[in-house]
Design an enzyme around this catalytic site. Structure first.
Site, short mmCIF file in Angstrom:
data_model
loop_
_atom_site.label_atom_id
_atom_site.label_comp_id
_atom_site.label_asym_id
_atom_site.label_seq_id
_atom_site.Cartn_x
_atom_site.Cartn_y
_atom_site.Cartn_z
N CYS A 32 36.40 -5.04 32.28
CA CYS A 32 36.23 -3.60 32.03
C CYS A 32 35.08 -3.03 32.88
CB CYS A 32 35.97 -3.43 30.53
SG CYS A 32 35.29 -1.83 30.06
N CYS A 35 32.35 -1.14 31.01
CA CYS A 35 31.56 -2.10 30.22
C CYS A 35 30.45 -2.70 31.08
CB CYS A 35 32.44 -3.24 29.69
SG CYS A 35 33.74 -2.70 28.58
#
Length: 108
Positions: A32, A35
């Site tokens: 991600c 993230c």
């Protein structure tokens, strides 16, 4: 130097739900992009809040039970727990000032 705690399906109850301090939990995954942007902020906060709050991460791919239990549908999702209850939720990559403000409300 304090580092974020690795929360898992097996230690979540002990580390988060039974904590006597507020807990910031970052739900993330290796693949991600957003993230990875928020990761260094979470690491800084682990250092800054050492002794005042617990800061940790849950890898959603490795710990599906917790992710399902708290309805994590998009990551990064950050939940703030106090006394075993979710008191705040932040979804997406947000500035550090936003995270700090949300956590401060629970630490004070």
């Amino acid at each position: 130097m304090a580092k974020p705690i690795e929360f898992t399906d097996s230690n979540f109850e002990e580390e988060v739900l039974k904590s006597d301090k507020p807990v910031l939990v970052d739900f993330w995954a290796e693949w991600c992009g957003p993230c990875r942007m928020i990761g260094p902020i979470v690491e800084e906060m682990a250092e800054e809040y050492d002794g005042k709050a617990k800061i940790g991460k849950v890898d959603v791919d490795s710990n599906p039970e917790i992710s399902v239990k708290y309805g994590i549908r998009s990551i990064p999702s950050l939940l703030i727990f106090k006394d075993g209850e979710v008191v705040d939720q932040i979804v997406g990559a947000v500035p550090k000032s936003h995270l700090t403000k949300q956590l401060e409300a629970q630490v004070a």
